[in-house]
Design an enzyme around this catalytic site. Structure first.
Site, PDB file in Angstrom:
ATOM      1  N   GLU A 146     -36.722-125.723  61.175  1.00  0.00           N
ATOM      2  CA  GLU A 146     -37.143-127.139  61.207  1.00  0.00           C
ATOM      3  C   GLU A 146     -38.638-127.407  61.309  1.00  0.00           C
ATOM      4  O   GLU A 146     -39.034-128.546  61.552  1.00  0.00           O
ATOM      5  CB  GLU A 146     -36.427-127.878  62.351  1.00  0.00           C
ATOM      6  CG  GLU A 146     -34.934-127.994  62.104  1.00  0.00           C
ATOM      7  CD  GLU A 146     -34.203-128.868  63.125  1.00  0.00           C
ATOM      8  OE1 GLU A 146     -34.735-129.084  64.211  1.00  0.00           O
ATOM      9  OE2 GLU A 146     -33.083-129.314  62.813  1.00  0.00           O
TER      10      GLU A 146
HETATM   11  C1  BMA Z   1     -31.322-128.781  65.803  1.00  0.00           C
HETATM   12  C2  BMA Z   1     -31.532-127.374  66.278  1.00  0.00           C
HETATM   13  C3  BMA Z   1     -31.932-127.266  67.698  1.00  0.00           C
HETATM   14  C4  BMA Z   1     -31.346-128.335  68.555  1.00  0.00           C
HETATM   15  C5  BMA Z   1     -30.293-129.118  67.867  1.00  0.00           C
HETATM   16  C6  BMA Z   1     -29.773-130.267  68.655  1.00  0.00           C
HETATM   17  O1  BMA Z   1     -32.440-129.348  65.301  1.00  0.00           O
HETATM   18  O2  BMA Z   1     -32.361-126.681  65.404  1.00  0.00           O
HETATM   19  O3  BMA Z   1     -33.301-127.248  67.796  1.00  0.00           O
HETATM   20  O4  BMA Z   1     -30.865-127.795  69.710  1.00  0.00           O
HETATM   21  O5  BMA Z   1     -30.816-129.629  66.700  1.00  0.00           O
HETATM   22  O6  BMA Z   1     -30.746-131.213  68.936  1.00  0.00           O
END
Ligand code: BMA
Length: 837
Positions: A433
């Site tokens: 991300e």
């Molecule tokens: C996503 C994951 C984590 C996170 C999850 C829930 O973006 O990559 O970083 O725990 O969402 O928010």
């Protein structure tokens, strides 16, 4: 000769006198806990009292004996499979090594420092906080680190996780506590050898046809001198070598390549598509006709491609295994504990088995954790679970100085070399991300760029591109040439940011949950490959009891809030619950309804993704597992207990799925098949009232094509319901092959809160079976989301949270995992109707 240094370890806080028994592999926190110096870090709010531990230094020490035979070896190496993180290693008081990366293996020649008799190995762990705070000061600005809970670590807004090559989640995450631990987290051993050693064995598949596969073994051989010898390659248990190559070794590192073939190769397939066949390939190194070393590896023969082809929608993104497009089904995977060394082999087996049982064929090893232990990949090889492997970077921007980049380079080389033989590994991904977080220029972006002036912003982005578009992909290209590299997840294209409506690449769809959109939006945001989406729930009551006392039993108690790390988590759960369910009458009911809520949401998403096949070719929900007992997006909790969503995922990921949906007042019934063969079957669609009367029925013969999704029935909803009260009916869809149920799916025309659920009387008959009990349930009226539980023992219900249909007999098993007394008396059974007044 390999001697693991497991015994006699002791530890102390640097500067203090008292030594205490310690473990290796282990961590400071678990050693303190075992010595009763601290309380259980996971219990209630204990985490808060333990933040001092990462601000002081720790010393570990052991002594061990070496004899003359060992000392006479040409080469003696001291090897650490992992040190967490900033450690100085002293052997008999000589500093041999200083480390700064928990993801790297460290090897040092120690022959000249060993003594005959007792030697002393001492490791000084510097506080990661003390080491990294000055780096932040020196840099002069804060690099974004979205999940670093610096406040919980008593560091105010100082987010230092980005400076350490150490698991990101140690610093806290939105499902994890903050324990910035230290320790000898993987085995440490002495390796002593003469002449030469195979330090790495890579198997490369050059071509595969039905009659034969052409392979080569690439061995790296370290030699202490110039020798003549040979390298033989053996297959499985065969005594005759498949290839032998003469060698002329020279002092130093030698690269050797041996070609060989496998006739009529058996292919490696994923869970659900066939056997995950593995070959064992062994190499023997001989010098003067004496075997001086051998090394073996498992290997699977298969072709794997990530297919990115332009089509009418955009550009595809799917995995093609042995020529077959495979819809990826599974979840994101995080480390199984905050204290990694205590994750046992059994725990790994249970987690992977849960994935297999729920019809997964893929896991994404997410970038905020670790490059997992070998056993994890061995199990995935064996079970046919494909691995999407992130490099360990997540939700942060990282420094770009030379020392940092070189450290990452070594980390990447080592881990690529360690993991590249695994057939389960299908993709390398740069990070989690970060690309989407940088800018606002696509919906879903987090807008970090705007926090910086132009010059600093440009520097941070330059460093980003250098790591993820240059350094890391170059390593993958060099050391694992054929494996696909994807710079970040999600991403629309190599240089195109992802958004919720991208028509290419992968998507993390968080409109539901973070974006507060209704579950129904899962159906409208289906991209080409959904590598993240999800919804939170609390763990079951039994798990909650393990970290609470009675007075903590409300979701907004201090303790429950400490085990809910997503700032808006409880509020979101509550809001969604209000949207779909009646208000639960008490805490226990709230935990249960929360699980059903999560399960329904994820089910809706998975089915929507699969119905859109082949346009969409992957559905990985966030997240499979937990690292401590917590409210989170996981489908199995810290103790390995299946949440409702795991049972629902199992059904939604079944190879054959019947899936009804309503679109613009039209009922559509889809059948999705991941099978590689076509199928003749019968589709039965009924409208039934809550007392079991059939109000409408349709039976349709269907020819289901292999590996497709197709709508086999469309009708106006009004026509089907025909004036019936939606509050009292449901739709049952069944796909049958002869007398066998292939898939069944129940569909309601209203959200659960608007249904007029009867108060069911559930009849139950229990009989003993070999390893537990068989439970037969029936009810004259609908019992929605039956939940069976037993506090007094451990065990596994083969099904749970299902709808018991009126007039039907439902059979399931309870498989014992502990001692059970009075099973029948202790078994608790509730349904949704019991959750509200
Ligand atoms: C996503 C994951 C984590 C996170 C999850 C829930 O973006 O990559 O970083 O725990 O969402 O928010």
């Amino acid at each position: 000769m390999k001697i693991e240094l497991r015994m006699n370890w002791k530890f102390r806080q640097a500067g203090k006198n008292e030594w205490l028994p310690a473990t290796a592999p282990g961590t400071v926190h678990t050693d303190l806990f075992q010595n009763k110096k601290i309380e259980d870090p996971f219990y209630r709010t204990n985490e808060r009292n333990l933040q001092w531990i990462d601000k002081v230094d720790w010393e570990y020490e052991t002594d061990f004996n070496v004899n003359e035979t060992l000392l006479k070896k040409d080469r003696i190496e001291l090897i650490f499979d992992g040190l967490d993180t900033y450690a100085d290693v002293f052997l008999n008081d000589e500093l041999l090594l200083s480390t700064d990366n928990m993801f790297r293996e460290w090897k040092v020649d120690c022959k000249n420092y060993l003594r005959l008799g007792t030697s002393v190995l001492r490791i000084y762990f510097h506080s990661p906080v003390k080491i990294d705070i000055p780096k932040l000061k020196k840099l002069g600005y804060q690099l974004p680190a979205a999940s670093d809970q610096s406040e919980n670590g008593e560091l105010g807004d100082k987010k230092i996780s980005v400076f350490a090559r150490k698991a990101g989640y140690h610093y806290g995450w939105d499902w994890g506590p903050r324990f910035v631990t230290s320790g000898i987290w993987r085995p440490v051993y002495l390796l002593a050898w003469n002449n030469a050693k195979i330090v790495n064995l890579q198997i490369v598949q050059n071509s595969v046809e039905e009659e034969k596969a052409e392979l080569s073994a690439h061995a790296e051989i370290e030699s202490t001198g110039n020798f003549e010898g040979n390298l033989s390659i053996y297959l499985d248990k065969n005594e005759k070598a498949v290839a032998v190559k003469k060698l002329q070794l020279t002092s130093g590192l030698n690269q050797v390549q041996v070609e060989f073939e496998i006739n009529n190769p058996e292919l490696w397939w994923t869970n659900g598509l066939g056997e995950a066949h593995l070959y064992k390939i062994t190499s023997h190194l001989k010098i003067a006709n004496v075997t001086c070393d051998e090394k073996s590896t498992n290997f699977g023969i298969r072709t794997i491609k990530v297919v990115r082809k332009k089509d009418e929608t955009g550009t595809s993104f799917y995995f093609e295994l042995n020529g077959v497009p495979v819809f990826a089904k599974g979840a994101n995977y995080i480390p199984n504990d905050n204290f990694l060394p205590r994750v046992s082999k059994k725990r790994y087996e249970e987690v992977i088995q849960s994935a297999v049982d729920a019809n997964f064929n893929m896991l994404r090893v997410w970038g905020g954790g670790i490059y997992e232990n070998d056993i994890f990949y061995d199990l995935c090889d064996k079970c046919g679970i494909m691995i999407w492997q992130d490099f360990m970077f997540a939700c942060s921007m990282y420094p770009g100085d030379e020392k940092f980049v070189e450290n990452v380079r070594q980390e990447a080389i080592q881990n690529v070399k360690r993991l590249r033989n695994h057939p389960c590994l299908v993709l390398w991904c740069g990070n989690n991300e970060i690309d989407s977080a940088w800018s606002h220029d696509a919906p879903g972006g987090w807008g970090w760029e705007e926090r910086f002036d132009e010059k600093i912003g440009a520097k941070i982005w330059y460093d980003y591109e250098k790591l993820f578009h240059e350094v890391i992909p170059d390593i993958v290209k060099k050391y694992d040439t054929h494996r696909f590299y994807w710079p970040s997840s999600p991403l629309a294209d190599f240089n195109e940011r992802s958004s919720y409506n991208s028509k290419s690449g992968d998507i993390h769809y968080w409109g539901v949950w973070h974006g507060k959109e209704p579950f129904e939006n899962f159906q409208h945001n289906v991209g080409r490959f959904i590598s993240e989406y999800g919804f939170q729930s609390f763990p079951e009551f039994k798990t909650v009891k393990a970290f609470t006392i009675i007075k903590d039993w409300t979701i907004n108690s201090e303790v429950m809030k400490a085990h809910q790390r997503s700032g808006t988590g409880n509020e979101l759960i509550k809001n969604y619950m209000d949207m779909y369910y009646r208000e639960p009458k008490d805490f226990e009911s709230l935990l249960y309804v929360g699980q059903v809520l999560q399960a329904e949401g994820v089910k809706m998403a998975v089915e929507a993704h699969r119905r859109k096949m082949p346009c969409c070719m992957g559905s990985l929900y966030w997240q499979l597992n937990d690292c401590w007992p917590v409210s989170s997006w996981s489908s199995i909790d810290y103790f390995g207990r299946w949440k409702a969503v795991h049972y629902f995922a199992k059904k939604a990921f079944n190879n054959i799925l019947i899936s009804p949906t309503i679109n613009e007042d039209k009922l559509k019934v889809f059948i999705v098949s991941d099978l590689l063969e076509p199928l003749s079957a019968k589709m039965i669609i009924d409208v039934i009232n809550f007392s079991g009367e059939k109000m409408w029925q349709k039976t349709i013969p269907v020819e289901v094509k292999a590996n497709t999704s197709h709508c086999y029935f469309t009708e106006n909803v009004k026509k089907i319901i025909n004036g019936l009260d939606k509050k009292k009916i449901f739709l049952r869809t069944i796909l049958m092959n002869k007398e066998q149920h292939l898939s069944q799916n129940i569909f309601y025309f209203l959200p659960a809160k608007d249904l007029n659920l009867p108060e069911p009387k559930i009849e139950m008959a229990i009989t003993s079976i070999k390893n537990g009990f068989r439970i037969r349930l029936s009810s004259l009226e609908l019992a929605k989301n039956i939940y069976l539980s037993i506090d007094e023992t451990e065990g596994f219900f083969t099904d749970n949270y299902f709808d018991l249909l009126p007039g039907e007999v439902f059979e399931l098993d309870f498989l014992k995992r502990g001692y059970v007394e009075n099973f029948k008396e202790n078994l608790k059974i509730v349904s949704l109707r019991n959750s509200y007044q």
